[in-house]
Design an enzyme around this catalytic site. Structure first.
Site, PDB file in Angstrom:
ATOM      1  N   TYR A  57      -2.896 -10.381  17.033  1.00  0.00           N
ATOM      2  CA  TYR A  57      -2.519  -8.902  16.777  1.00  0.00           C
ATOM      3  C   TYR A  57      -4.046  -8.449  17.261  1.00  0.00           C
ATOM      4  O   TYR A  57      -4.874  -8.767  17.290  1.00  0.00           O
ATOM      5  CB  TYR A  57      -3.001  -8.618  15.121  1.00  0.00           C
ATOM      6  CG  TYR A  57      -3.821  -7.006  14.854  1.00  0.00           C
ATOM      7  CD1 TYR A  57      -2.991  -6.664  13.892  1.00  0.00           C
ATOM      8  CD2 TYR A  57      -5.128  -6.307  14.648  1.00  0.00           C
ATOM      9  CE1 TYR A  57      -2.622  -5.176  13.707  1.00  0.00           C
ATOM     10  CE2 TYR A  57      -4.957  -5.480  14.778  1.00  0.00           C
ATOM     11  CZ  TYR A  57      -4.061  -4.144  13.690  1.00  0.00           C
ATOM     12  OH  TYR A  57      -4.788  -3.233  13.826  1.00  0.00           O
ATOM     13  N   GLU A  70       5.019   1.129   1.697  1.00  0.00           N
ATOM     14  CA  GLU A  70       4.786   0.079   2.552  1.00  0.00           C
ATOM     15  C   GLU A  70       4.971  -1.686   1.756  1.00  0.00           C
ATOM     16  O   GLU A  70       4.044  -2.373   1.015  1.00  0.00           O
ATOM     17  CB  GLU A  70       3.974   0.103   3.088  1.00  0.00           C
ATOM     18  CG  GLU A  70       3.838  -1.530   4.523  1.00  0.00           C
ATOM     19  CD  GLU A  70       1.897  -0.523   5.473  1.00  0.00           C
ATOM     20  OE1 GLU A  70       2.317   0.628   5.369  1.00  0.00           O
ATOM     21  OE2 GLU A  70       1.897  -1.774   5.481  1.00  0.00           O
ATOM     22  N   ARG A 105       1.187  -0.809   0.538  1.00  0.00           N
ATOM     23  CA  ARG A 105       0.342   0.340  -0.182  1.00  0.00           C
ATOM     24  C   ARG A 105       1.064   1.000   0.017  1.00  0.00           C
ATOM     25  O   ARG A 105       1.699   1.083   0.331  1.00  0.00           O
ATOM     26  CB  ARG A 105      -0.629   0.444   1.205  1.00  0.00           C
ATOM     27  CG  ARG A 105      -0.465   0.470   2.219  1.00  0.00           C
ATOM     28  CD  ARG A 105      -1.250  -0.341   3.856  1.00  0.00           C
ATOM     29  NE  ARG A 105      -0.490  -0.347   5.070  1.00  0.00           N
ATOM     30  CZ  ARG A 105      -1.349  -0.148   6.463  1.00  0.00           C
ATOM     31  NH1 ARG A 105      -3.165  -0.133   5.649  1.00  0.00           N
ATOM     32  NH2 ARG A 105      -0.768  -1.026   7.277  1.00  0.00           N
TER      33      ARG A 105
HETATM   34  C1  LIG Z   1       1.588  -0.993  10.870  1.00  0.00           C
HETATM   35  C2  LIG Z   1       0.118  -1.381  11.747  1.00  0.00           C
HETATM   36  C3  LIG Z   1      -0.934  -0.587  11.978  1.00  0.00           C
HETATM   37  C4  LIG Z   1      -1.897  -0.636  12.848  1.00  0.00           C
HETATM   38  N1  LIG Z   1      -2.929   0.116  12.113  1.00  0.00           N
HETATM   39  C5  LIG Z   1      -3.827   0.204  12.610  1.00  0.00           C
HETATM   40  C6  LIG Z   1      -5.618   1.208  13.176  1.00  0.00           C
HETATM   41  O1  LIG Z   1      -5.581   1.773  12.036  1.00  0.00           O
HETATM   42  N2  LIG Z   1      -6.110   1.327  13.885  1.00  0.00           N
HETATM   43  C7  LIG Z   1      -5.881   0.256  15.465  1.00  0.00           C
HETATM   44  O2  LIG Z   1      -7.124   0.268  16.609  1.00  0.00           O
HETATM   45  N3  LIG Z   1      -4.729  -0.575  15.427  1.00  0.00           N
HETATM   46  C8  LIG Z   1      -3.796  -0.338  14.457  1.00  0.00           C
HETATM   47  N4  LIG Z   1      -2.666  -1.185  14.535  1.00  0.00           N
HETATM   48  C9  LIG Z   1      -2.402  -2.065  16.225  1.00  0.00           C
HETATM   49  C10 LIG Z   1      -1.951  -0.865  16.878  1.00  0.00           C
HETATM   50  O3  LIG Z   1      -0.684  -0.802  16.397  1.00  0.00           O
HETATM   51  C11 LIG Z   1      -1.420  -1.596  18.565  1.00  0.00           C
HETATM   52  O4  LIG Z   1      -2.964  -1.872  18.875  1.00  0.00           O
HETATM   53  C12 LIG Z   1      -0.775  -0.587  19.912  1.00  0.00           C
HETATM   54  O5  LIG Z   1       0.672  -0.260  19.125  1.00  0.00           O
HETATM   55  C13 LIG Z   1      -0.182  -2.029  20.489  1.00  0.00           C
HETATM   56  O6  LIG Z   1      -0.231  -0.777  21.388  1.00  0.00           O
HETATM   57  P1  LIG Z   1       1.070  -1.759  22.825  1.00  0.00           P
HETATM   58  O7  LIG Z   1       1.421  -0.893  23.970  1.00  0.00           O
HETATM   59  O8  LIG Z   1      -0.077  -2.979  22.800  1.00  0.00           O
HETATM   60  O9  LIG Z   1       2.214  -2.110  21.252  1.00  0.00           O
HETATM   61  P2  LIG Z   1       3.348  -1.261  21.674  1.00  0.00           P
HETATM   62  O10 LIG Z   1       3.171   0.254  20.151  1.00  0.00           O
HETATM   63  O11 LIG Z   1       4.700  -2.510  20.380  1.00  0.00           O
HETATM   64  O12 LIG Z   1       4.169  -0.431  22.596  1.00  0.00           O
HETATM   65  C14 LIG Z   1       5.110  -1.119  23.299  1.00  0.00           C
HETATM   66  C15 LIG Z   1       6.595  -0.824  23.436  1.00  0.00           C
HETATM   67  O13 LIG Z   1       7.545  -1.416  24.124  1.00  0.00           O
HETATM   68  C16 LIG Z   1       9.196  -0.717  24.184  1.00  0.00           C
HETATM   69  N5  LIG Z   1       9.827  -2.223  24.487  1.00  0.00           N
HETATM   70  C17 LIG Z   1       9.165  -3.325  23.882  1.00  0.00           C
HETATM   71  N6  LIG Z   1      10.273  -3.909  24.651  1.00  0.00           N
HETATM   72  C18 LIG Z   1      10.968  -3.418  25.141  1.00  0.00           C
HETATM   73  C19 LIG Z   1      12.223  -3.849  26.421  1.00  0.00           C
HETATM   74  N7  LIG Z   1      12.844  -4.854  26.742  1.00  0.00           N
HETATM   75  N8  LIG Z   1      12.055  -2.699  27.638  1.00  0.00           N
HETATM   76  C20 LIG Z   1      11.283  -1.048  27.352  1.00  0.00           C
HETATM   77  N9  LIG Z   1      10.473  -0.809  26.173  1.00  0.00           N
HETATM   78  C21 LIG Z   1      10.656  -2.230  25.499  1.00  0.00           C
HETATM   79  C22 LIG Z   1       8.709  -0.721  22.567  1.00  0.00           C
HETATM   80  O14 LIG Z   1       9.606  -0.110  22.408  1.00  0.00           O
HETATM   81  C23 LIG Z   1       7.015   0.267  22.679  1.00  0.00           C
HETATM   82  O15 LIG Z   1       7.598   1.376  22.517  1.00  0.00           O
HETATM   83  C24 LIG Z   1      -1.791  -1.074  14.090  1.00  0.00           C
HETATM   84  C25 LIG Z   1      -0.733  -1.774  13.611  1.00  0.00           C
HETATM   85  C26 LIG Z   1       0.067  -1.827  13.187  1.00  0.00           C
HETATM   86  C27 LIG Z   1       1.484  -3.323  12.982  1.00  0.00           C
END
Ligand SMILES: Cc1cc2nc3c(=O)[nH]c(=O)nc-3n(C[C@H](O)[C@H](O)[C@H](O)COP(=O)(O)OP(=O)(O)OC[C@H]3O[C@@H](n4cnc5c(N)ncnc54)[C@H](O)[C@@H]3O)c2cc1C
Length: 383
Positions: free
Chosen positions: A353, A305, A284
């Site tokens: 996901y 991408e 995309r």
């Molecule tokens: C390409 C893409 C598009 C998306 N689009 C959408 C959308 O349009 N709408 C939607 O609702 N959701 C979307 N999502 C899903 C969305 O990205 C996730 O729901 C969200 O980011 C999850 O948050 P999280 O905190 O679980 O994970 P993350 O955002 O991955 O946060 C985890 C954090 O932990 C940190 N970390 C990891 N290991 C360590 C360590 N050992 N020490 C310290 N820090 C660490 C990482 O650096 C990161 O900052 C998309 C996902 C992707 C991949």
């Protein structure tokens, strides 16, 4: 209110920020360690220095939810624009609206059918119904027949997952909407939009609390936690397998590469244009300025991408779907269950996901139950 209790949160994505905020508001002191130099996790955005356009740094993110509690929580930290996501796809030399809706079907057949006529026509094209289609291709053929599947999904799936549709679980496609009306919005949830000042700003405001200490550039290894003789509870939002130092191998992820280009004016007229043909290597193109329709920018920034298998040094984006019977996933889930004083939460730590609202909802539940004295290994949704 202060309780003398202290917890550690690893990761400043939306899971970590939500946990930190709710726990801090209950009087618990929270230290958030983030390995990157910024907060927001994969929702992180920032403005392009050259053009001023807000860029979604880890791919396009559109917030959508049917959970009023999640929306009410976020509204404390941001306002949302009324952006509505509409995706187009280039296939076989034409532009089509996706998800498949009446416009797509009538364009595809060169007709002006009513919804009922379209249903009847599609019924003649569909593969016979199986109770549980064994893979994605079988599911697709049952849903839409061979021609629509080949045009919109076969090549795209191969590019996105690097695997044939016959080796992917049917559940991937079960999620895709297929509509017999002219609603071409990608999401149908009641509440949708983009934080008006961006996701990073929203996350920043979530972390603005006297009981929250944020440490950026602070990667945490499980060994470090053990060495420190961890006494307080740990909320781990990093990768599940990394917590156990990949002792049984790495869980499979797809990663993304982005190729940026700038242009004058408007490149494609919408935020996201998919490319379904297998011979086009990208999946995309995102034209970021269309996420903020109220802003005016002379120039435009676009990202092509590309998806590929993640290597150890890559950012993990999409978990390659495994069933709960997969031995590697089973191993790590069991190890987590045996680990005391740690909650595994978020998309990486539960190896799924998950949309943003699902992650925030899990974090809200887990935090509230922790405050009530209950320590969960996983949120209830990781059953
Ligand atoms: C390409 C893409 C598009 C998306 N689009 C959408 C959308 O349009 N709408 C939607 O609702 N959701 C979307 N999502 C899903 C969305 O990205 C996730 O729901 C969200 O980011 C999850 O948050 P999280 O905190 O679980 O994970 P993350 O955002 O991955 O946060 C985890 C954090 O932990 C940190 N970390 C990891 N290991 C360590 C360590 N050992 N020490 C310290 N820090 C660490 C990482 O650096 C990161 O900052 C998309 C996902 C992707 C991949």
């Amino acid at each position: 209110m202060k309780t003398n209790q202290h917890v550690t949160v690893v990761g400043a994505g939306l899971a970590g920020c939500t946990l930190a905020r709710i726990l801090a508001e209950s009087g618990i002191a929270v230290t958030v360690h983030e390995s990157r130099e910024h907060i927001g996790g994969n929702c992180h955005d920032s403005r392009c220095r050259q053009t001023g356009v807000m860029i979604h740094r880890y791919g396009p993110h559109i917030f959508h939810t049917d959970r009023p509690e999640v929306y009410a929580f976020l509204e404390r930290f941001t306002q949302f624009t009324d952006y509505r996501h509409r995706v187009r796809t280039v296939a076989n030399g034409q532009v089509w609206p996706l998800p498949v809706n009446m416009l797509t079907l009538n364009q595809f057949w060169g007709t002006a059918l009513s919804p009922q006529q379209a249903r009847e026509r599609l019924d003649t094209l569909r593969a016979p119904t199986q109770e549980a289609p064994e893979h994605l291709e079988a599911q697709a053929l049952q849903l839409m027949g061979v021609d629509l599947y080949q045009l919109f999904f076969k090549g795209y799936t191969q590019k996105q997952w690097g695997r044939a549709a016959t080796s992917l679980p049917a559940s991937i496609l079960r999620r895709l909407p297929f509509r017999f009306n002219y609603d071409d919005r990608y999401f149908q949830q009641a509440r949708q939009g983009i934080p008006d000042k961006g996701y990073t700003q929203m996350a920043l405001r979530m972390l603005e609390h006297p009981l929250i200490t944020l440490r950026l550039n602070s990667p945490v290894t499980p060994l470090q936690m053990q060495d420190a003789g961890r006494k307080s509870h740990l909320f781990w939002t990093g990768p599940l397998d990394s917590f156990f130092d990949y002792e049984a191998g790495r869980l499979p992820y797809r990663t993304l590469d982005f190729e940026e280009f700038t242009a004058q004016g408007d490149f494609q007229g919408c935020a996201v244009m998919n490319y379904s043909d297998e011979d086009v290597p990208w999946t995309r193109i995102t034209e970021h300025k269309h996420f903020m329709p109220d802003e005016h920018h002379e120039q435009t920034v676009c990202w092509r991408e590309f998806s590929r298998e993640a290597q150890p040094e890559d950012i993990p984006y999409y978990p390659v779907q495994q069933t709960l019977d997969d031995p590697l996933l089973k191993h790590y889930l069991k190890r987590a269950e045996e680990t005391e004083n740690v909650t595994f939460i978020g998309r990486l730590a539960t190896f799924r996901y998950q949309d943003m609202d699902a992650v925030i909802w899990d974090a809200m539940q887990v935090a509230q139950r922790f405050i009530a004295g209950e320590k969960l290994t996983f949120p209830d949704s990781r059953a």
